[in-house]
Motif scaffolding. Structure first.
Motif, PDB file in Angstrom:
ATOM      1  N   HIS A 612       0.858  -1.085   0.038  1.00  0.00           N
ATOM      2  CA  HIS A 612      -0.175   0.042   0.085  1.00  0.00           C
ATOM      3  C   HIS A 612       0.747   1.254   0.160  1.00  0.00           C
ATOM      4  O   HIS A 612       2.003   1.263   0.075  1.00  0.00           O
ATOM      5  N   ASP A 613       0.346   2.610  -0.117  1.00  0.00           N
ATOM      6  CA  ASP A 613       1.048   3.654  -0.248  1.00  0.00           C
ATOM      7  C   ASP A 613       1.374   4.349   0.930  1.00  0.00           C
ATOM      8  O   ASP A 613       1.973   5.449   1.069  1.00  0.00           O
ATOM      9  N   GLN A 614       0.821   3.684   2.070  1.00  0.00           N
ATOM     10  CA  GLN A 614       1.372   4.413   3.423  1.00  0.00           C
ATOM     11  C   GLN A 614       2.304   3.940   4.234  1.00  0.00           C
ATOM     12  O   GLN A 614       2.643   4.002   5.432  1.00  0.00           O
ATOM     13  N   VAL A 615       3.148   2.805   3.557  1.00  0.00           N
ATOM     14  CA  VAL A 615       4.208   2.186   4.310  1.00  0.00           C
ATOM     15  C   VAL A 615       5.475   3.307   4.793  1.00  0.00           C
ATOM     16  O   VAL A 615       5.639   4.159   4.105  1.00  0.00           O
ATOM     17  N   VAL A 616       5.974   3.196   6.064  1.00  0.00           N
ATOM     18  CA  VAL A 616       6.955   3.851   6.418  1.00  0.00           C
ATOM     19  C   VAL A 616       8.282   2.995   6.367  1.00  0.00           C
ATOM     20  O   VAL A 616       8.373   1.770   7.022  1.00  0.00           O
ATOM     21  N   TYR A 617       8.994   3.501   5.435  1.00  0.00           N
ATOM     22  CA  TYR A 617      10.176   2.956   5.287  1.00  0.00           C
ATOM     23  C   TYR A 617      11.427   3.075   5.922  1.00  0.00           C
ATOM     24  O   TYR A 617      11.740   4.134   6.457  1.00  0.00           O
ATOM     25  N   ASN A 618      12.498   2.007   6.036  1.00  0.00           N
ATOM     26  CA  ASN A 618      13.642   2.426   6.608  1.00  0.00           C
ATOM     27  C   ASN A 618      14.630   3.066   5.606  1.00  0.00           C
ATOM     28  O   ASN A 618      15.418   3.722   6.076  1.00  0.00           O
ATOM     29  N   VAL A 619      14.784   2.129   4.593  1.00  0.00           N
ATOM     30  CA  VAL A 619      15.605   2.803   3.390  1.00  0.00           C
ATOM     31  C   VAL A 619      14.662   3.363   2.328  1.00  0.00           C
ATOM     32  O   VAL A 619      13.502   3.005   2.240  1.00  0.00           O
ATOM     33  N   PRO A 620      15.000   4.436   1.560  1.00  0.00           N
ATOM     34  CA  PRO A 620      13.864   4.958   0.581  1.00  0.00           C
ATOM     35  C   PRO A 620      13.755   4.213  -0.587  1.00  0.00           C
ATOM     36  O   PRO A 620      14.300   4.558  -1.693  1.00  0.00           O
ATOM     37  N   SER A 621      13.046   3.125  -0.300  1.00  0.00           N
ATOM     38  CA  SER A 621      12.894   2.082  -1.431  1.00  0.00           C
ATOM     39  C   SER A 621      12.010   2.491  -2.511  1.00  0.00           C
ATOM     40  O   SER A 621      12.383   2.152  -3.572  1.00  0.00           O
ATOM     41  N   GLY A 655      13.850   7.215   9.124  1.00  0.00           N
ATOM     42  CA  GLY A 655      15.236   7.744   9.289  1.00  0.00           C
ATOM     43  C   GLY A 655      16.309   6.494   9.629  1.00  0.00           C
ATOM     44  O   GLY A 655      15.856   5.487   9.798  1.00  0.00           O
ATOM     45  N   GLY A 656      17.535   6.831  10.141  1.00  0.00           N
ATOM     46  CA  GLY A 656      18.432   5.938  10.497  1.00  0.00           C
ATOM     47  C   GLY A 656      19.350   5.735   9.248  1.00  0.00           C
ATOM     48  O   GLY A 656      20.385   5.202   9.540  1.00  0.00           O
ATOM     49  N   ASN A 657      18.767   5.585   8.216  1.00  0.00           N
ATOM     50  CA  ASN A 657      19.450   5.186   6.915  1.00  0.00           C
ATOM     51  C   ASN A 657      19.201   6.044   5.705  1.00  0.00           C
ATOM     52  O   ASN A 657      19.436   5.807   4.695  1.00  0.00           O
ATOM     53  N   ASP A 658      18.848   7.348   6.145  1.00  0.00           N
ATOM     54  CA  ASP A 658      18.116   7.995   4.778  1.00  0.00           C
ATOM     55  C   ASP A 658      18.970   9.558   4.791  1.00  0.00           C
ATOM     56  O   ASP A 658      18.751  10.195   3.650  1.00  0.00           O
ATOM     57  N   LEU A 659      19.739   9.973   5.736  1.00  0.00           N
ATOM     58  CA  LEU A 659      20.469  11.195   5.615  1.00  0.00           C
ATOM     59  C   LEU A 659      20.965  11.591   4.231  1.00  0.00           C
ATOM     60  O   LEU A 659      20.845  12.600   3.585  1.00  0.00           O
ATOM     61  N   VAL A 660      21.689  10.613   3.585  1.00  0.00           N
ATOM     62  CA  VAL A 660      22.268  10.973   2.272  1.00  0.00           C
ATOM     63  C   VAL A 660      21.563  10.382   1.190  1.00  0.00           C
ATOM     64  O   VAL A 660      21.248  11.032   0.442  1.00  0.00           O
ATOM     65  N   PHE A 661      20.791   9.355   1.513  1.00  0.00           N
ATOM     66  CA  PHE A 661      20.353   8.461   0.460  1.00  0.00           C
ATOM     67  C   PHE A 661      18.833   9.243  -0.053  1.00  0.00           C
ATOM     68  O   PHE A 661      18.982   9.291  -1.290  1.00  0.00           O
ATOM     69  N   ILE A 662      17.951   9.700   0.659  1.00  0.00           N
ATOM     70  CA  ILE A 662      16.890  10.160   0.444  1.00  0.00           C
ATOM     71  C   ILE A 662      17.175  11.592   0.006  1.00  0.00           C
ATOM     72  O   ILE A 662      16.384  12.024  -1.128  1.00  0.00           O
ATOM     73  N   ASN A 663      17.991  12.437   0.360  1.00  0.00           N
ATOM     74  CA  ASN A 663      18.467  13.649  -0.238  1.00  0.00           C
ATOM     75  C   ASN A 663      19.173  13.517  -1.448  1.00  0.00           C
ATOM     76  O   ASN A 663      18.752  14.494  -2.220  1.00  0.00           O
ATOM     77  N   GLN A 697      11.059   9.091  12.467  1.00  0.00           N
ATOM     78  CA  GLN A 697       9.427   9.213  12.751  1.00  0.00           C
ATOM     79  C   GLN A 697       9.043   7.692  13.223  1.00  0.00           C
ATOM     80  O   GLN A 697       9.991   6.869  13.141  1.00  0.00           O
ATOM     81  N   VAL A 698       8.033   7.424  13.876  1.00  0.00           N
ATOM     82  CA  VAL A 698       7.540   6.356  14.403  1.00  0.00           C
ATOM     83  C   VAL A 698       6.496   5.587  13.063  1.00  0.00           C
ATOM     84  O   VAL A 698       6.501   6.124  12.074  1.00  0.00           O
ATOM     85  N   HIS A 699       5.795   4.763  13.418  1.00  0.00           N
ATOM     86  CA  HIS A 699       4.973   3.854  12.449  1.00  0.00           C
ATOM     87  C   HIS A 699       5.558   3.094  11.539  1.00  0.00           C
ATOM     88  O   HIS A 699       4.931   2.488  10.686  1.00  0.00           O
ATOM     89  N   GLY A 700       6.921   2.717  11.668  1.00  0.00           N
ATOM     90  CA  GLY A 700       7.671   1.691  10.966  1.00  0.00           C
ATOM     91  C   GLY A 700       8.200   0.842  12.108  1.00  0.00           C
ATOM     92  O   GLY A 700       7.436   0.176  12.970  1.00  0.00           O
ATOM     93  N   ARG A 701       9.513   0.584  12.206  1.00  0.00           N
ATOM     94  CA  ARG A 701      10.064  -0.304  13.133  1.00  0.00           C
ATOM     95  C   ARG A 701      10.221   0.418  14.409  1.00  0.00           C
ATOM     96  O   ARG A 701      10.485  -0.194  15.447  1.00  0.00           O
ATOM     97  N   TYR A 702      10.010   1.765  14.660  1.00  0.00           N
ATOM     98  CA  TYR A 702      10.217   2.597  15.798  1.00  0.00           C
ATOM     99  C   TYR A 702       8.869   2.856  16.524  1.00  0.00           C
ATOM    100  O   TYR A 702       7.821   2.959  15.711  1.00  0.00           O
ATOM    101  N   SER A 703       8.938   2.813  17.807  1.00  0.00           N
ATOM    102  CA  SER A 703       7.933   3.386  18.773  1.00  0.00           C
ATOM    103  C   SER A 703       7.760   4.565  19.535  1.00  0.00           C
ATOM    104  O   SER A 703       9.172   5.241  19.403  1.00  0.00           O
TER     105      SER A 703
END
Length: 827
Positions: A612-621, A655-663, A697-703
């Motif tokens: 679905h379109d509301q997934v919270v990703y760890n890496v910007p897949s 977050g956690g794996n996106d500082l360079v990647f997503i930008n 942010q939350v709603h992925g693997r983080y609480s």
């Protein structure tokens, strides 16, 4: 580039008032770097507050406290080299596990709810659960002083030349400083004590101590220590066992044992003294601690020797430090840094962006070099357990690759060689895993790996070890190295075989009957199945999210196309005819990138079909096809760009794996909000100037109970030294062979850059001042230059003393090696 070429370039770009004599360059990268020193105006007691020094092999963290200076030593080559390789007979083969998993009910919530798979996955993880291998800290050196005789004020780090200065007040309230730097050609730290004017002063320190690392395993052979007080020297030597503790004989050792020796030598003699301890009893200084016998002028060095146990001498060799040697090494180090900075540079109206660029290029040079072991997750800075999370290893689903992304456009191809070395090192285990586990040709690169002897995949757990994307991702950097260098000798000798063998595996994997046709598939396409989206879902019951991931599709397509181009360049089309035919067939029957429908944004890309379109990703897949896949981007048609923009605005990343990647993905689309990017970087900064990985942010693997900065204490995140590539891509892009200038930059803000490297081995320099753009392009290897005109169908081109008008928005010119082409506005 020759001086004569530089002269033409900078005259043309307005960097010289007159075109006679030597050019006046508008900025020096070395001087620009000097503007971005890192200062800390109080004691830096924490590991992450200290100044980072290094020469690409050895790393040093300079921390300070109110009563002394503590130096932490590490080295890319120094690891706990023990490795667990149990359960080889229980792991089985891919087909065995695949058939077992295929029979598990798809009604289960998780695959580990099945008893067999739970037991199997726990068994497969057993080796990785061991605390080794890991980077092994090389000990610490303490310089202590009596607080009644001095006060520590803080420190600064000049990133232009790697000189750290620790500031103190002596008993007379005079400012003095301890200068420290790493030799760039030898694993040695130098230091001297001087006044504000650089004149030698009396030693303020009263004791010297060497401390082996507190995390040294109790089962290791005990270190040996040497003390030569007359020569001001303390030293210890540590053996690093090759075998696991249940089989290692510490008395006999092993022929493949390694070792290191840390030695500090000062210009002052040492002596053992006593002191009254907290209990009121007198105690003598212990092993590897001594007092300075005199308060003469102070100079010292710390050397680190590492290698095979048989090569690291058991006999202490003393090199007495002196001020002349200090100055000679300091001069050589500065020349080395000047050479490094001369490769490229930026001069930006935004000082924070410029700071990010120079500081991270500095850190990278400290952390990696050809000839040293490729840095792991936390590079060459470690102490105790810092730098050991996830074994400090190589994660091949972005972490290992990311820091090297910046080497290409920053014109530091020599800094990508450690990565090339790593892939060559991993070839034997990757080949054997493809052959023995998958029963397929070629090479399958492991999810995790170490710089130690390996005979099996270190992480054979299906729920992450089956990430197919890691094989094309592993070899992608080898092809990029060729694209940006146009070095055919390198392509033939170093890149060809790893790329070919990755392609052989991928072709065979997609040709398996399980990956095409009935009964699973309702089309005639070749599918990537099974596979795992990076950091998401793992292996699912019924393989629900385990096929045709965006990242698998785009990276596999990338290496397929690279191979098709490569065989033409090296002229092996005839010998590779069958493989070429298979690739073409697969590409002609290739799955589409997965999409979903967003109520707000319409069609958007997602990481895997059925998502679905509301997934919270760890890496910007969802935008892997933009980067690293480079299949889509600013060159894409309008309908594709709409989907890419929809996806960019829709996706959520924890977050956690996106500082360079997503930008970087955002910059490739011309959508990066630079002010938001700066805030993201600032949020992630540590006191030492490096950026850590932080939760967003939350709603992925983080609480809501997650400590958002929990990764900050793990170590110095090597991956984030790639931050300059984000800025480079805002200033210039060339990923598809067409140069675009300032594609993500506000044209009302001045900026200039020098020798950013473009695909095709072109070095591009440009200035943007008051909205006016001027450009020079140096062709290293010749070939076709393609560049989007920043002035549309206007402007001028100077080539071979001929000036012509720009007649097309896409400029295409044939060039010869060593030629400089100039472009500017005008008629």
């Amino acid at each position: 580039m020759k001086i004569s070429d530089l002269f033409i370039v900078f005259c043309f770009l307005g960097y010289s008032n007159i075109c006679i004599g030597q050019p006046t360059v508008s900025f020096s990268s070395f001087k620009q770097a000097k503007k971005h020193s890192i200062t800390y105006n109080k004691p830096a007691v924490d590991f992450f507050e200290g100044a980072l020094l290094g020469n690409g092999g050895m790393g040093v963290v300079v921390t300070t406290r109110p009563d002394g200076i503590m130096l932490y030593f590490g080295h890319n080559n120094v690891w706990d080299i023990r490795v667990a390789e149990k359960n080889k007979d229980k792991i089985g083969t891919f087909n065995y596990v695949f058939n077992k998993v295929s029979k598990i009910s798809d009604t289960l919530r998780l695959l580990t709810d099945d008893p067999w798979y739970k037991e199997y996955s726990q068994m497969a993880q057993e080796n990785y659960r061991q605390p080794y291998p890991r980077p092994f800290p090389c000990g610490s050196v303490l310089l202590g002083f009596d607080r009644r005789d001095g006060e520590l004020l803080g420190h600064s780090l000049d990133i232009s030349n790697g000189l750290c200065e620790v500031y103190l007040l002596d008993k007379q309230k005079r400012k003095i400083k301890l200068q420290l730097f790493t030799d760039m050609y030898d694993d040695r730290l130098w230091m001297q004590l001087v006044d504000e004017n650089g004149k030698k002063v009396q030693n303020i320190f009263n004791r010297l101590r060497v401390l082996p690392d507190p995390s040294t395993p109790s089962e290791f052979p005990r270190y040996t220590s040497d003390e030569v007080l007359e020569d001001g020297t303390l030293s210890f030597r540590q053996t690093l066992p090759y075998q696991e503790p249940d089989v290692y004989d510490a008395a006999k050792g092993h022929p493949k044992d390694k070792a290191f020796r840390l030695t500090v030598s000062s210009s002052s003699k040492l002596e053992k003294t006593s002191r009254i301890n907290w209990n009121g009893n007198r105690e003598m200084m212990g092993s590897l601690e001594a007092a300075f016998l005199d308060r003469n002028e102070f100079v010292a060095s710390v050397s680190l020797v590492e290698g095979m146990d048989t090569m690291v001498s058991k006999e202490l060799t003393i090199m007495k430090p002196d001020f002349q040697s200090f100055q000679k090494s300091k001069k050589m180090a500065e020349e080395s840094w000047k050479g490094y900075w001369s490769k490229s540079g930026v001069n930006l109206s935004d000082q924070f962006l410029e700071e990010i660029w120079y500081r991270n290029l500095y850190f990278f040079n400290c952390a990696a070099k050809d000839g040293a072991t490729t840095p792991g997750l936390f590079a060459n800075w470690s102490y105790n357990k810092i730098g050991t999370a996830w074994h400090g290893d190589y994660h091949m689903n972005y972490n290992t690759q990311q820091p090297f992304w910046m080497t290409f456009s920053s014109n530091h191809l020599e800094k990508n060689l450690p990565y090339v070395n790593l892939i060559e090192f991993l070839m034997p285990v990757s080949r054997s895993w493809a052959r023995d586990y998958y029963n397929l040709p070629g090479a399958y690169f492991p999810h995790s790996a170490y710089p130690v002897d390996m005979t099996m995949n270190p992480y054979p757990v299906p729920h992450w070890g089956w990430e197919i994307c890691e094989t094309p991702w592993s070899v992608q950097g080898l092809w990029w190295h060729y694209l940006y260098s146009a070095d055919t000798t390198y392509l033939k000798n170093r890149a060809y075989t790893p790329i070919k063998e990755a392609v052989e595996f991928l072709v065979a994997y997609m040709q398996r009957p399980e990956a095409r046709g009935a009964p699973r598939w309702k089309d005639n396409k070749y599918h990537i199945f099974p596979t795992i989206p990076p950091e998401l879902y793992a292996l699912r019951p019924g393989f629900k999210y385990n096929y045709d991931c965006n990242v698998d599709l785009t990276l596999t397509k990338f290496v397929f196309k690279a191979f098709l181009e490569m065989v033409k360049i090296v002229r092996t089309e005839a010998t590779e005819k069958k493989l070429v035919s298979d690739i073409v067939d697969i590409l002609n029957h290739y799955p589409d990138y997965p999409t979903a429908q967003s109520e707000k944004y319409g069609t958007v890309l997602v990481s895997v079909p059925g998502e679905h379109d509301q997934v919270v990703y760890n890496v910007p897949s969802p935008l892997m096809n933009v980067f690293p896949g480079e299949d889509q981007g600013l060159h894409s048609d309008d309908s594709t760009m709409r989907i890419l923009k929809n996806t960019y605005y829709n996706q959520q990343n924890e977050g956690g794996n996106d500082l360079v990647f997503i930008n970087l993905q955002s910059a490739r689309l011309g959508l990066l909000d630079l002010e938001r990017f700066k805030r993201h970087v600032n949020y992630s900064l540590l006191p030492n100037g490096t950026a850590t990985d932080k939760v967003m942010q939350v709603h992925g693997r983080y609480s809501d109970h997650t400590k958002y900065d929990y990764m900050g204490a793990m170590g110095i995140w090597f991956e984030n030294f790639a931050l300059p590539v984000v800025i480079n891509e805002c200033l210039m892009q060339s990923y598809n062979g067409v140069i675009r200038l300032f594609p993500n930059w506000d044209k009302s803000r001045d900026a200039s850059f020098y020798q950013l490297r473009a695909v095709g081995a072109f070095l591009v320099s440009a200035s943007l001042k008051n909205g006016n753009i001027q450009v020079s392009v140096y062709s290293e290897k010749g070939g076709k230059l393609r560049i989007h005109s920043p002035w549309g169908k206007s402007g001028l081109i100077q080539q071979k003393n001929t000036v012509q008008k720009i007649a097309s928005e896409l400029i295409e010119l044939d060039t010869v090696p060593g030629e400089t082409i100039l472009l500017k506005s005008g008629r």
